[in-house]
Design a protein around this motif. Structure first.
Motif, mmCIF file in Angstrom:
data_model
loop_
_atom_site.group_PDB
_atom_site.id
_atom_site.type_symbol
_atom_site.label_atom_id
_atom_site.label_comp_id
_atom_site.label_asym_id
_atom_site.label_seq_id
_atom_site.Cartn_x
_atom_site.Cartn_y
_atom_site.Cartn_z
ATOM 1 N N GLY A 91 -3.417 -4.849 2.934
ATOM 2 C CA GLY A 91 -2.499 -4.068 3.756
ATOM 3 C C GLY A 91 -1.204 -4.824 3.960
ATOM 4 N N TRP A 92 -0.196 -4.122 4.473
ATOM 5 C CA TRP A 92 1.127 -4.704 4.635
ATOM 6 C C TRP A 92 1.197 -5.726 5.758
ATOM 7 C CZ3 TRP A 92 4.140 -4.191 0.685
ATOM 8 C CH2 TRP A 92 4.110 -3.029 -0.095
ATOM 9 N N ASN A 93 0.217 -5.759 6.628
ATOM 10 C CA ASN A 93 0.188 -6.749 7.705
ATOM 11 C C ASN A 93 -0.604 -7.994 7.330
ATOM 12 O OD1 ASN A 93 1.732 -5.363 9.801
ATOM 13 N ND2 ASN A 93 0.035 -3.899 9.851
ATOM 14 N N GLY A 94 -0.846 -8.179 6.058
ATOM 15 C CA GLY A 94 -1.560 -9.358 5.591
ATOM 16 C C GLY A 94 -3.063 -9.262 5.734
ATOM 17 N N GLU A 95 -3.596 -8.034 5.809
ATOM 18 C CA GLU A 95 -5.046 -7.874 5.865
ATOM 19 C C GLU A 95 -5.670 -8.424 4.590
ATOM 20 O OE1 GLU A 95 -3.242 -4.201 7.960
ATOM 21 O OE2 GLU A 95 -2.798 -5.520 6.259
ATOM 22 N N PRO A 96 -6.802 -9.111 4.689
ATOM 23 C CA PRO A 96 -7.450 -9.643 3.483
ATOM 24 C C PRO A 96 -7.849 -8.516 2.534
ATOM 25 C CG PRO A 96 -8.382 -10.638 5.468
ATOM 26 C CD PRO A 96 -7.519 -9.499 5.920
ATOM 27 N N TYR A 97 -7.746 -8.801 1.249
ATOM 28 C CA TYR A 97 -8.226 -7.869 0.240
ATOM 29 C C TYR A 97 -9.701 -8.162 0.002
ATOM 30 C CZ TYR A 97 -8.982 -5.579 -4.217
ATOM 31 O OH TYR A 97 -9.491 -4.792 -5.218
ATOM 32 N N THR A 98 -10.550 -7.159 0.225
ATOM 33 C CA THR A 98 -11.992 -7.322 0.091
ATOM 34 C C THR A 98 -12.558 -6.158 -0.719
ATOM 35 O OG1 THR A 98 -12.620 -6.033 2.052
ATOM 36 C CG2 THR A 98 -12.014 -8.361 2.403
ATOM 37 N N ALA A 99 -13.865 -6.206 -0.946
ATOM 38 C CA ALA A 99 -14.535 -5.124 -1.668
ATOM 39 C C ALA A 99 -14.457 -3.807 -0.908
ATOM 40 C CB ALA A 99 -15.988 -5.493 -1.931
ATOM 41 N N ALA A 100 -14.184 -3.860 0.395
ATOM 42 C CA ALA A 100 -14.090 -2.646 1.201
ATOM 43 C C ALA A 100 -12.662 -2.110 1.308
ATOM 44 C CB ALA A 100 -14.644 -2.911 2.603
ATOM 45 N N SER A 101 -11.677 -2.800 0.743
ATOM 46 C CA SER A 101 -10.277 -2.377 0.856
ATOM 47 C C SER A 101 -10.057 -1.060 0.118
ATOM 48 C CB SER A 101 -9.349 -3.441 0.280
ATOM 49 O OG SER A 101 -9.441 -4.660 0.999
ATOM 50 N N TRP A 102 -9.255 -0.181 0.720
ATOM 51 C CA TRP A 102 -8.970 1.114 0.096
ATOM 52 C C TRP A 102 -7.693 1.077 -0.745
ATOM 53 C CZ3 TRP A 102 -4.449 3.751 1.301
ATOM 54 C CH2 TRP A 102 -3.779 3.347 2.469
ATOM 55 N N ARG A 103 -6.919 -0.021 -0.604
ATOM 56 C CA ARG A 103 -5.720 -0.196 -1.410
ATOM 57 C C ARG A 103 -5.489 -1.681 -1.641
ATOM 58 N NH1 ARG A 103 -0.684 1.053 2.778
ATOM 59 N NH2 ARG A 103 -1.394 -0.289 4.476
ATOM 60 N N HIS A 104 -4.550 -1.987 -2.519
ATOM 61 C CA HIS A 104 -4.169 -3.376 -2.731
ATOM 62 C C HIS A 104 -2.656 -3.481 -2.764
ATOM 63 C CE1 HIS A 104 -3.061 -3.083 -7.109
ATOM 64 N NE2 HIS A 104 -3.840 -2.030 -7.028
#
Length: 250
Positions: free
Chosen positions: A226-239
């Motif tokens: 996410g644009w707020n620096g959320e970690p990219y994980t297997a559950a992420s809906w976007r990158h």
């Protein structure tokens, strides 16, 4: 999708209603991109598919000089109607091929728009075009959803997106696993009638984009959920993927 023309899919009617439903993350998007432009030391950016200026105009207000590449004259005309819209230098044409003749500390392509290029070859050309517009320490940012259509039963679906008192929004999609192309209709049923908004997208997962970057002489620097620096994980809906020159420093 029979009869679909990518050149007219963002025509006058779409341009007039494109900004009706803000995504809600525009401020975070602009803050993220402005930070990257500042790190590159030039405060200059190029937006592929600049459209109506949804991101370019507030990014410019944040102190970044923004140019754009855009295929649709109608979308640019809509941007020109907005305050500051005539200050963005736009080169008309295909974002995988045309050049502004300049280099930038930041090139970015947001909101799944790379999917508008319907072949792998054109998407690779897009990465190469981005690389050709970068300064030595510049970065290319791609935002895209993680595809779900390939896992749908029968490679097709009908989703209810929104339900209001006087309208219903539906998404009807059919995916071709051979071409990786999704034919999609955004459908609004309301008291005013039925409105169809067709779109075709070539879907790709992050590892394929990473390979495209390598072909273009780039490499992945970082990836976020996410644009707020959320970690990219297997559950992420976007990158949100940030690419740099392969010879750059990490």
């Amino acid at each position: 999708m029979e009869g679909f023309d990518p050149g007219t899919s963002f025509g006058y009617e779409v341009s007039q209603r494109y900004d009706e439903d803000p995504r809600g993350d525009e401020d975070a998007t602009v803050a993220f991109l402005a930070g990257l432009a500042g790190l590159a030391g030039q405060n200059s950016a190029l937006e592929f598919a600049v459209g109506t200026g949804r991101i370019a105009l507030p990014l410019r207000e944040a102190g970044v000089r923004v140019d754009g590449i855009e295929l649709s004259h109608d979308m640019v005309d809509r941007m020109r109607e907005k305050p500051g819209g005539d200050h963005v230098d736009v080169t008309m044409g295909d974002m995988s091929r045309v050049t502004t003749g300049r280099t930038y500390g930041l090139v970015y392509l947001v909101f799944n728009t790379i999917g508008n290029l319907l072949t792998q070859d054109d998407q690779v050309r897009c990465f190469r075009n981005a690389a050709g517009h970068l300064t030595e320490d510049g970065v290319f940012v791609v935002e895209c959803r993680i595809p779900t259509a390939p896992s749908r039963s029968g490679h097709q679906y009908l989703d209810t997106e929104h339900v209001g008192l006087d309208y219903v929004d539906l998404d009807a999609g059919r995916y071709d696993p051979l071409t990786q192309v999704l034919d999609l209709h955004h459908i609004r049923i309301s008291s005013e009638g039925i409105r169809l908004s067709p779109i075709r997208l070539r879907l790709a997962h992050p590892p394929e984009f990473d390979l495209m970057a390598r072909i273009a002489g780039l490499r992945l620097r970082e990836r976020w959920g996410g644009w707020n620096g959320e970690p990219y994980t297997a559950a992420s809906w976007r990158h949100i993927s940030v690419y740099e020159r392969a010879g750059g420093t990490t």
